[in-house]
Design a protein around this motif. Structure first.
Motif, short mmCIF file in Angstrom:
data_model
loop_
_atom_site.label_atom_id
_atom_site.label_comp_id
_atom_site.label_asym_id
_atom_site.label_seq_id
_atom_site.Cartn_x
_atom_site.Cartn_y
_atom_site.Cartn_z
N LEU A 175 41.24 48.05 42.87
CA LEU A 175 42.52 47.68 42.29
C LEU A 175 43.65 48.53 42.86
O LEU A 175 44.71 48.02 43.24
N CYS A 178 44.32 47.47 46.44
CA CYS A 178 45.04 46.19 46.50
C CYS A 178 46.53 46.39 46.21
O CYS A 178 47.39 45.85 46.92
N LEU A 179 46.82 47.14 45.18
CA LEU A 179 48.21 47.36 44.78
C LEU A 179 48.95 48.17 45.84
O LEU A 179 50.12 47.92 46.13
N ARG A 185 49.75 41.72 41.05
CA ARG A 185 48.69 42.09 40.11
C ARG A 185 47.63 41.01 39.97
O ARG A 185 46.43 41.31 39.89
N SER A 188 45.53 41.05 43.10
CA SER A 188 44.74 42.28 43.12
C SER A 188 43.51 42.16 42.23
O SER A 188 42.40 42.55 42.62
N THR A 192 39.67 42.09 43.68
CA THR A 192 38.80 43.17 43.19
C THR A 192 37.45 42.63 42.76
O THR A 192 36.40 43.20 43.09
#
Length: 270
Positions: A175, A178-179, A185, A188, A192
């Protein structure tokens, strides 16, 4: 060993597997806090992990089915390539993002667990998780599923390797990755858990072989079944909780939890 212990283990697994707080770290911690032989049963650990896997599969089964169909359609049906190229690319992103942790898991996992097996180190990794989650508490990029690049997948895949350390959350690490790569969000969260499946399938495949070699498990069918069901149900609702908090930008709440947990571990086991 009574059935309640198996159910409790399943609940702990289900609660901590999707959340960015490290399921393996919590099981190691509880093993050191509570005097029970349950946590030495590796076969049962495989069973409750399978319960979590089934729950997450239930949540994402439509996405997974669509991706599988698109992947093979792109490969074997040239007429549909234009329609399926985005999903095919997403499948490739999952594969690329899974390769680093797969290689590292095969080559280094046992060595890492041997070196960093102390419960004191667990306190440090909880603090690292807390810091990472706090740093991305306000992050919400603009990239959607179709905007993820191969470079992003490599970076996120390399970060996922850190989760081999006991106490580092796989979902939390991915997470954060990804962010940091600029995904929004929603994207992400999806990526994930798309990366969760290859790792889980591989580890469970090896685990099934271990269970088969263990011989007659008839006396454990009921406790194993109860643990699996508990793990699956709690995982399902735990994911919904995580999804809501991620969309609201509330990852900092998990950060606070890991902060206090890390401090507790370092003080209690000093």
């Amino acid at each position: 060993m009574n059935l309640i212990e198996y159910i409790i283990y399943g609940i702990i697994q289900g609660l901590t597997e999707p959340l960015p707080i490290s399921s393996s770290g919590h099981l190691v911690l509880i093993k050191n806090l509570v005097n029970t032989n349950l946590f030495s049963d590796l076969n049962f650990e495989i069973v409750v992990n399978f319960g979590s896997f089934l729950a997450i599969l239930l949540i994402f089964w439509k996405d997974i089915l669509k991706l599988i169909k698109s992947f093979f359609s792109f490969l074997f049906n040239k007429k549909n390539r234009e329609k399926t190229k985005i999903d095919f690319k997403y499948c490739m992103l999952i594969i690329i993002g899974s390769i680093p942790v797969g290689i590292a898991g095969i080559l280094l996992k046992d060595k890492i667990e041997e070196i960093f097996s102390s419960v004191q180190f667990l306190g440090i990794t909880f603090l690292i998780t807390a810091l990472a989650l706090f740093l991305v508490r306000k992050a919400n990029g603009t990239k959607k599923d179709s905007d993820i690049t191969y470079k992003d997948a490599i970076i996120i895949g390399l970060l996922q390797m850190i989760a081999l350390l006991p106490g580092i959350s796989r979902s939390g690490t991915v997470l954060v990755g990804c962010l940091l790569c600029g995904l929004n969000r929603k994207a992400s969260l999806k990526y994930t858990f798309m990366l969760y499946f290859p790792v889980s399938v591989a580890s469970m495949g090896l685990g099934v072989l271990d269970i088969m070699e263990a011989g007659n498990l008839n006396n454990l069918l009921l406790p194993y079944a109860l643990g699996l069901i508990a793990s699956g149900i709690v995982t399902y609702f735990s994911y919904q909780w995580l999804s809501n908090w991620v969309k609201k930008g509330s990852l900092w709440k998990f950060s606070i939890y890991c902060l206090f947990l890390g401090i507790f571990v370092l003080i209690y086991f000093r």
